[in-house]
Each structure stands twice: as structure tokens, then as C-alpha cells.
Design a protein around this motif. Structure first.
Motif, mmCIF file in Angstrom:
data_model
loop_
_atom_site.group_PDB
_atom_site.id
_atom_site.type_symbol
_atom_site.label_atom_id
_atom_site.label_comp_id
_atom_site.label_asym_id
_atom_site.label_seq_id
_atom_site.Cartn_x
_atom_site.Cartn_y
_atom_site.Cartn_z
ATOM 1 N N GLY A 62 -14.041 -23.026 -8.588
ATOM 2 C CA GLY A 62 -15.473 -23.030 -8.844
ATOM 3 C C GLY A 62 -15.902 -22.297 -10.101
ATOM 4 N N LEU A 63 -14.943 -21.900 -10.951
ATOM 5 C CA LEU A 63 -15.290 -21.164 -12.167
ATOM 6 C C LEU A 63 -15.715 -22.077 -13.306
ATOM 7 C CD1 LEU A 63 -12.836 -18.186 -12.825
ATOM 8 C CD2 LEU A 63 -15.258 -18.119 -12.245
ATOM 9 N N VAL A 64 -15.198 -23.295 -13.330
ATOM 10 C CA VAL A 64 -15.558 -24.248 -14.381
ATOM 11 C C VAL A 64 -15.930 -25.572 -13.735
ATOM 12 C CG1 VAL A 64 -14.011 -23.156 -16.064
ATOM 13 C CG2 VAL A 64 -13.202 -25.137 -14.747
ATOM 14 N N ARG A 65 -16.644 -26.402 -14.506
ATOM 15 C CA ARG A 65 -17.010 -27.739 -14.046
ATOM 16 C C ARG A 65 -16.710 -28.721 -15.161
ATOM 17 N NH1 ARG A 65 -22.377 -25.433 -11.644
ATOM 18 N NH2 ARG A 65 -21.747 -24.971 -9.506
ATOM 19 N N SER A 66 -16.161 -29.868 -14.784
ATOM 20 C CA SER A 66 -15.844 -30.917 -15.750
ATOM 21 C C SER A 66 -16.712 -32.134 -15.498
ATOM 22 C CB SER A 66 -14.367 -31.318 -15.646
ATOM 23 O OG SER A 66 -13.530 -30.221 -15.945
ATOM 24 N N VAL A 79 -29.957 -18.933 -9.677
ATOM 25 C CA VAL A 79 -30.331 -18.343 -8.387
ATOM 26 C C VAL A 79 -29.773 -19.192 -7.249
ATOM 27 C CG1 VAL A 79 -32.270 -17.867 -6.841
ATOM 28 C CG2 VAL A 79 -32.373 -17.147 -9.240
ATOM 29 N N ARG A 80 -29.878 -20.516 -7.370
ATOM 30 C CA ARG A 80 -29.363 -21.380 -6.309
ATOM 31 C C ARG A 80 -27.856 -21.200 -6.131
ATOM 32 N NH1 ARG A 80 -29.973 -28.006 -5.713
ATOM 33 N NH2 ARG A 80 -28.685 -28.179 -3.838
ATOM 34 N N ASP A 81 -27.114 -21.126 -7.253
ATOM 35 C CA ASP A 81 -25.671 -20.899 -7.163
ATOM 36 C C ASP A 81 -25.378 -19.581 -6.450
ATOM 37 O OD1 ASP A 81 -24.906 -23.234 -8.502
ATOM 38 O OD2 ASP A 81 -25.103 -22.287 -10.459
ATOM 39 N N VAL A 212 -30.178 -8.020 -5.208
ATOM 40 C CA VAL A 212 -30.203 -7.438 -6.550
ATOM 41 C C VAL A 212 -29.957 -8.507 -7.604
ATOM 42 C CG1 VAL A 212 -29.039 -5.836 -8.131
ATOM 43 C CG2 VAL A 212 -29.487 -5.161 -5.756
ATOM 44 N N LEU A 213 -28.938 -9.339 -7.378
ATOM 45 C CA LEU A 213 -28.580 -10.351 -8.361
ATOM 46 C C LEU A 213 -29.700 -11.367 -8.561
ATOM 47 C CD1 LEU A 213 -26.531 -11.584 -10.294
ATOM 48 C CD2 LEU A 213 -25.515 -12.784 -8.344
ATOM 49 N N VAL A 214 -30.304 -11.823 -7.465
ATOM 50 C CA VAL A 214 -31.392 -12.806 -7.577
ATOM 51 C C VAL A 214 -32.555 -12.221 -8.385
ATOM 52 C CG1 VAL A 214 -33.201 -13.998 -6.265
ATOM 53 C CG2 VAL A 214 -30.811 -14.163 -5.547
ATOM 54 N N GLY A 215 -32.862 -10.945 -8.148
ATOM 55 C CA GLY A 215 -33.912 -10.290 -8.920
ATOM 56 C C GLY A 215 -33.600 -10.274 -10.406
ATOM 57 N N GLN A 216 -32.328 -10.073 -10.740
ATOM 58 C CA GLN A 216 -31.927 -10.049 -12.145
ATOM 59 C C GLN A 216 -31.988 -11.445 -12.759
ATOM 60 O OE1 GLN A 216 -28.135 -8.267 -11.238
ATOM 61 N NE2 GLN A 216 -28.652 -6.420 -12.399
ATOM 62 N N LEU A 217 -31.503 -12.446 -12.027
ATOM 63 C CA LEU A 217 -31.481 -13.814 -12.554
ATOM 64 C C LEU A 217 -32.896 -14.362 -12.705
ATOM 65 C CD1 LEU A 217 -28.469 -15.311 -10.546
ATOM 66 C CD2 LEU A 217 -28.491 -14.611 -12.953
#
Length: 219
Positions: A62-66, A79-81, A212-217
């Protein structure tokens, strides 16, 4: 590209995956940036086929997408991710905590927390502390004795690592203030052996990070 270490001559696809993963987590390839086979092959001194296989492994993590005709990119951090990854992790952490009671070596966990405390006191970077944080949780998953649970953790582990690094890089100072005490509490609860308390704390540990992360994003 100079920051990538040359791949060893053994298991080149796995080596390529390891080196590219390291570069992504180090911020060499920021979220959303392209990762190109030709450039990576030259930098790592391996074939494009080895790089292609390595990127396929990182896509499974899940680190990259092609995308057809669009190449390969590092995942975007939305945020959704974050909500999707952390909701899965919260469920997994609860299961792992329950399964690890009476199985996990508490001395090993305690030594990891002691190492965190020493590294923190000596001024280690937050990324170094996070590596110990991830190792701590790896130990719990491995001790739980559930192969499918461990596989599910490995499927999101790299994404969790990237999101946690992002949380730190976006300026979350409290990580250093709480990381040792939070993990000591997990050890204490595992030692006490109350499955509900362990699961509740493990899940809240994840949900707190998500808030915390959602607030930052969102900013």
C-alpha cells in the motif's frame, strides 16, 4: 537519487523493495511523487525487472500505486486514507493485544521501552523512536500466534509507518512526550492479563494517533 543505497547481489527484487521503502519513509520520495523504474534501476544498479518486482511488493503493502500509462507514485496522504488505515489498525491492535496475553515476552517489551527511554534522553530523532515503536508492536503481533492476523498487520504496516512519520514531520511535539509512558502502560496491561482492558487501551492508542493526524491533514 544519491541517497539510495546500492542493492546487494542477493534477492535483488527484495533488496530493491527494501531500498525504495527506506527512501519513501526517509522522505526522499514524498507522498504523491512519481517513482520511475529507469531512474531507480540506475540508482540501485539493478535491472528494471528487479525494480518492477520491488515496486509490485510495495504496491501490495500500500505504499505506492500504479496506473496504466501514468506510472507509479507514492500514495497520497489524505484524511480518508488515514481514517481507513487507522480504523483497520485499531481493530488489529485489539485482536493482537488479546492474543498476546500470556504469550508475549514481557521482558523483551520492557527492554524495548527502556531503549526508547534511553534514546529519548540522549536526543534521538523521533524517527528513531518510531522505529522502536513499530518494533514493539511487531513483537506483540508475532506473539499473538495468529498467522492471518500477522499477515493483516504486514499488509498495513508500511502505511502505518508512513502515516506516523508524517504525523511527526507535520509538527506533533507530544509524540516524544508520550511515547515511553504509552508503551509502558501497554506492557503493564499485558502483564495484568485483562483482555478487555488491553484491547480498549490498544484501540484508543490508535484512535488518539488518528485524531492528531486528521487535525494536521485538515490544515
Amino acid at each position: 537519487m544519491q541517497l539510495l543505497r546500492k542493492a546487494d547481489r542477493r534477492g535483488l527484487a527484495d533488496e530493491a523493495a527494501d531500498r525504495i521503502r527506506e527512501a519513501i519513509l526517509a522522505g526522499v520520495f514524498p507522498p504523491g511523487s512519481p517513482v520511475r523504474e529507469v531512474e531507480l534501476a540506475a540508482s540501485l544498479d539493478v535491472s528494471r525487472g528487479s525494480v518492477r518486482e520491488g515496486l509490485a511488493e510495495l504496491e501490495r503493502e500500500g505504499l505506492v500505486r500504479s496506473a496504466w500509462h501514468r506510472g507509479t507514485k507514492v500514495i497520497d496522504l489524505t484524511v480518508r486514507d488515514a481514517e481507513e488505515v487507522y480504523s483497520v489498525r485499531a481493530a488489529l491492535e485489539g485482536l493482537a493485544g488479546r492474543g498476546a496475553i500470556g504469550r508475549v515476552d514481557l521482558d523483551v517489551l520492557g527492554r524495548l521501552v527502556d531503549t526508547m527511554a534511553r534514546r529519548l534522553a540522549s536526543g534521538a530523532s523521533s524517527s528513531e523512536l518510531l522505529a522502536l515503536d513499530i518494533e514493539f508492536h511487531d513483537t506483540i503481533y508475532e506473539a499473538a500466534g495468529n498467522r492471518r492476523l500477522l499477515d493483516a498487520w504486514h499488509a498495513v504496516r508500511s502505511q502505518v509507518h508512513l502515516f506516523q512519520l508524517t504525523r511527526i514531520r507535520l509538527g506533533y511535539p507530544d509524540y516524544r512526550a508520550v511515547v515511553v509512558d504509552e508503551h509502558r502502560e501497554i506492557v503493564r496491561l499485558l502483564d495484568a492479563g485483562d483482555p478487555d482492558a488491553v484491547a480498549h487501551h490498544a484501540e484508543e492508542h490508535v484512535r488518539s494517533a488518528l485524531r492528531v493526524l486528521v487535525g494536521q491533514l485538515d490544515r
